[in-house]
Each structure stands twice: as structure tokens, then as C-alpha cells.
Design a protein around this motif. Structure first.
Motif, mmCIF file in Angstrom:
data_model
loop_
_atom_site.group_PDB
_atom_site.id
_atom_site.type_symbol
_atom_site.label_atom_id
_atom_site.label_comp_id
_atom_site.label_asym_id
_atom_site.label_seq_id
_atom_site.Cartn_x
_atom_site.Cartn_y
_atom_site.Cartn_z
ATOM 1 N N VAL A 17 -21.642 34.913 6.603
ATOM 2 C CA VAL A 17 -20.299 35.073 7.140
ATOM 3 C C VAL A 17 -19.905 36.541 6.979
ATOM 4 O O VAL A 17 -19.883 37.067 5.867
ATOM 5 N N ASP A 18 -19.624 37.193 8.100
ATOM 6 C CA ASP A 18 -19.146 38.573 8.103
ATOM 7 C C ASP A 18 -17.642 38.519 8.338
ATOM 8 O O ASP A 18 -17.180 38.484 9.472
ATOM 9 N N GLU A 19 -16.902 38.480 7.243
ATOM 10 C CA GLU A 19 -15.452 38.319 7.346
ATOM 11 C C GLU A 19 -14.790 39.530 7.986
ATOM 12 O O GLU A 19 -13.781 39.394 8.683
ATOM 13 N N ASP A 20 -15.341 40.717 7.773
ATOM 14 C CA ASP A 20 -14.756 41.926 8.367
ATOM 15 C C ASP A 20 -14.808 41.861 9.891
ATOM 16 O O ASP A 20 -13.858 42.239 10.572
ATOM 17 N N ALA A 21 -15.934 41.384 10.428
ATOM 18 C CA ALA A 21 -16.100 41.300 11.881
ATOM 19 C C ALA A 21 -15.629 39.965 12.437
ATOM 20 O O ALA A 21 -15.518 39.801 13.645
ATOM 21 N N GLY A 22 -15.378 38.988 11.555
ATOM 22 C CA GLY A 22 -14.975 37.660 12.010
ATOM 23 C C GLY A 22 -16.118 36.901 12.657
ATOM 24 O O GLY A 22 -15.903 36.115 13.573
ATOM 25 N N LEU A 23 -17.337 37.137 12.165
ATOM 26 C CA LEU A 23 -18.516 36.500 12.745
ATOM 27 C C LEU A 23 -19.249 35.655 11.720
ATOM 28 O O LEU A 23 -19.229 35.953 10.528
ATOM 29 N N VAL A 24 -19.905 34.618 12.222
ATOM 30 C CA VAL A 24 -20.787 33.801 11.400
ATOM 31 C C VAL A 24 -22.178 33.896 12.012
ATOM 32 O O VAL A 24 -22.358 33.634 13.201
ATOM 33 N N HIS A 25 -23.139 34.325 11.213
ATOM 34 C CA HIS A 25 -24.523 34.451 11.679
ATOM 35 C C HIS A 25 -25.305 33.240 11.172
ATOM 36 O O HIS A 25 -25.285 32.955 9.975
ATOM 37 N N VAL A 26 -25.973 32.560 12.077
ATOM 38 C CA VAL A 26 -26.779 31.391 11.723
ATOM 39 C C VAL A 26 -28.221 31.670 12.130
ATOM 40 O O VAL A 26 -28.484 32.048 13.274
#
Length: 77
Positions: A17-26
Motif C-alpha cells: 500500500v502506497d499511502e502517499d500515492a493512494g495506490l495498492v500494488h498487488v
């Protein structure tokens, strides 16, 4: 079944989870690349649906709050 879930969580599926970018990488690691891609895509679809549902619920809650506040002020929109 519990062992299979544990193995999947620890060795097959990786989530960042990249909270700064608001992304979740799976990422899904599996010996069959097509199956890994299918699983990753299915996980992304499910996550997107959950996030959409949560966003709608939060928006409805915010709207209800603002409507209550508006009623208390005696102003009309």
C-alpha cells in the motif's frame, strides 16, 4: 484449507500500500503466469469494488451530515 490460505498470503500474493500515492500494488507469484495474472486481476476487481462501495457509503454519510447541519441553521439550499 487454513494452510492453503496461509501459504497464499505469505508466498503467492504480495500487497503493498502506497499511502502517499493512494495506490495498492498487488503481485501474484505462481508457476503459471496466466493463472497468476488472472488471480491478480480478480483481486484488483474485488478491491476496486470494495473501495467504491466504501467511498459511496462515506459520501452518503457526509451528505446526510451536511443536510442535518443545514436544517439546524434554518437556511435553505
Amino acid at each position: 484449507l487454513q494452510d492453503a490460505v496461509k501459504k497464499f498470503d505469505e508466498d503467492v500474493r504480495k500487497v503493498h500500500v502506497d499511502e502517499d500515492a493512494g495506490l495498492v500494488h498487488v503481485r501474484v507469484y505462481w508457476h503459471d503466469a496466466k493463472q497468476a495474472a488472472d488471480w491478480a486481476n480478480a483481486l484488483a476487481v474485488e478491491l476496486n469494488e470494495q473501495m467504491r462501495t466504501q467511498a459511496v457509503a462515506e459520501a452518503k454519510s457526509s451528505i446526510a451530515f451536511l443536510e442535518r447541519e443545514l436544517q439546524q441553521t434554518g437556511l435553505r439550499a
